[in-house]
Design a protein around this motif. Structure first.
Motif, short mmCIF file in Angstrom:
data_model
loop_
_atom_site.label_atom_id
_atom_site.label_comp_id
_atom_site.label_asym_id
_atom_site.label_seq_id
_atom_site.Cartn_x
_atom_site.Cartn_y
_atom_site.Cartn_z
N THR A 26 93.63 44.45 29.59
CA THR A 26 92.28 44.75 30.09
C THR A 26 92.37 45.39 31.47
N GLY A 27 91.22 45.72 32.03
CA GLY A 27 91.21 46.26 33.38
C GLY A 27 90.15 47.32 33.55
N LEU A 28 90.13 47.90 34.73
CA LEU A 28 89.17 48.94 35.05
C LEU A 28 89.79 50.31 34.81
N ASN A 29 88.94 51.29 34.47
CA ASN A 29 89.38 52.68 34.29
C ASN A 29 90.48 52.82 33.24
N LEU A 30 90.35 52.11 32.13
CA LEU A 30 91.31 52.23 31.05
C LEU A 30 91.09 53.54 30.31
N SER A 31 92.14 54.04 29.68
CA SER A 31 92.01 55.25 28.88
C SER A 31 91.18 54.96 27.62
N LEU A 32 90.64 56.01 27.04
CA LEU A 32 89.87 55.86 25.80
C LEU A 32 90.73 55.25 24.70
N TRP A 33 91.99 55.69 24.62
CA TRP A 33 92.88 55.18 23.57
C TRP A 33 93.12 53.68 23.74
N ARG A 34 93.32 53.24 24.99
CA ARG A 34 93.54 51.80 25.22
C ARG A 34 92.29 51.01 24.84
N ARG A 35 91.12 51.53 25.18
CA ARG A 35 89.89 50.80 24.86
C ARG A 35 89.66 50.74 23.35
#
Length: 380
Positions: free
Chosen positions: A165-174
């Motif tokens: 998790t985290g802030l400003n993750l890539s679209l693929w990670r989300r």
């Protein structure tokens, strides 16, 4: 009913059942770590220390191996073992006697740990009593979903996703997080809950409601993941947080040898503990040696919760299988706490204002360590 064999799960709400019994309420407690205090005359404890044999060692080995993310470990190990845990309790003679059809036992309230053994919710139906859920750490997202709260697959508060998790993750990670989270919720609700339902029906009869509906309709749910120690997230009005519930007003005295060891520490001392579920003696030998050798080179004394005998132990290191953690953290000469990021340890460190070095290993530990780093009181 607190069936999960983990000391931290048991101690968090210990003050609750102690206070209830002291105030005159008759309390029957199913626990893996009984208090055995004869002064608590209204408290009846049924000891299920045997649950440790079902779950603990294989779980610890797989945690240290680090081969699976938390959600897959939960599905492949914890859910199946929870079935064995439930069976072990339901078939116990003392428990059977309470819920037997001809039993005249009455309860005004049933409190059940919400971690992976939902078959026990059925006891609230059996006794026609309100149901309250408790968790010593943050709630599972399956429970949030059933209660109607939002499930945020990539939000930093989502401890089930571990380090993803985290802030400003890539679209693929989300996208990956979304798929993993909802696949897990789907498997839990449609595969593991029915298995727990079958266990409850085996012992209580076929006429009990669906345990998923019982979970949806809990009167209250309490958990220990304070926003100050994790991250704020949207919730529901019947979900409450009981923070620092386990912290002692007066920590226990240190043993004589530990007190003497710390008295002669002109530069202060460092404390290291990876909690109750990580067995450090089964770490690879080179990792254990690395800790020992670095500690030996420091100008500080080191108190290390270590579950075995440390070979070639330097003079500046004190080891013990069990250490009164709150007493250590309250000591004026402590300089640093090296820990695994456990929620209760985080709360204690904040309470006693001790700087942290986090080594997160599993589950919600990443969330707490990341939060402490974001506040500037920890390194990871």
């Amino acid at each position: 009913i607190v069936p999960i064999p983990s000391y931290s799960h048991q101690t968090y709400y210990r003050s609750l059942w102690i206070a209830l019994s002291q105030k005159g309420h008759k309390v029957v407690l199913i626990t893996t770590d009984p208090i055995n205090d004869p002064s608590l005359t209204n408290l009846t404890e049924i000891n299920f220390q045997s649950n440790y044999q079902i779950m603990k060692l294989n779980f610890a080995k797989n945690i240290i191996a680090g081969t699976h993310a938390w959600l897959s470990t939960s599905r492949t190990q914890i859910w199946p073992l929870s079935g064995d845990t439930a069976e072990n309790i339901f078939k116990h003679p003392k428990v059977r006697k309470m819920y037997a059809p001809d039993s005249d036992e009455k309860f005004d309230l049933v409190i059940v740990e919400t971690v992976k053994v939902p078959s026990f919710y059925a006891l609230a139906h059996r006794f026609n009593a309100p149901l309250i859920g408790v968790s010593s750490f943050g709630l599972r997202n399956t429970l949030y979903y059933l209660l109607g709260a939002p499930v945020l697959s990539s939000h930093p508060s989502n401890w089930e996703m571990g380090d993803d998790t985290g802030l400003n993750l890539s679209l693929w990670r989300r996208i990956k997080n979304f798929i993993r989270q909802w696949y897990h919720i789907y498997c839990s609700i449609n595969y593991f809950y029915p298995k727990q339902q079958a266990i409850a029906e085996k012992y209580l009869g076929k006429n009990i409601p669906d345990i998923r509906d019982m979970e949806r309709n809990m009167s209250l749910v309490f958990h220990g993941q304070q926003e100050a120690l994790s991250f704020v997230k949207p919730t529901m009005p019947n979900i409450g947080v009981l923070g620092n519930f386990h912290i002692s007003k007066k920590p226990a005295a240190l043993s004589k040898d530990l007190k003497e060891f710390l008295a002669d520490a002109p530069n202060g001392f460092i404390y290291m503990s990876l909690g109750t579920n990580v067995i450090i003696s089964i770490f690879p030998e080179h990792i254990q040696n690395a800790f020992r050798d670095v500690f030996a080179s420091l100008p500080y004394k080191v108190v290390w919760k270590y579950d075995s005998e440390l070979p070639n132990k330097p003079d500046n290191i004190y080891t013990a299988k069990w250490i009164p953690q709150q007493s250590i953290l309250a000591h004026p000469n402590i300089k640093l706490f090296i820990y695994q990021g456990g929620l209760q340890s985080t709360g204690e460190a904040v309470y006693y204002t001790v700087p942290l070095l986090g080594l997160p290993i599993v589950a919600d530990q990443y969330t707490q360590v990341n939060k402490m780093v974001s506040l500037g009181v920890a390194k990871r």
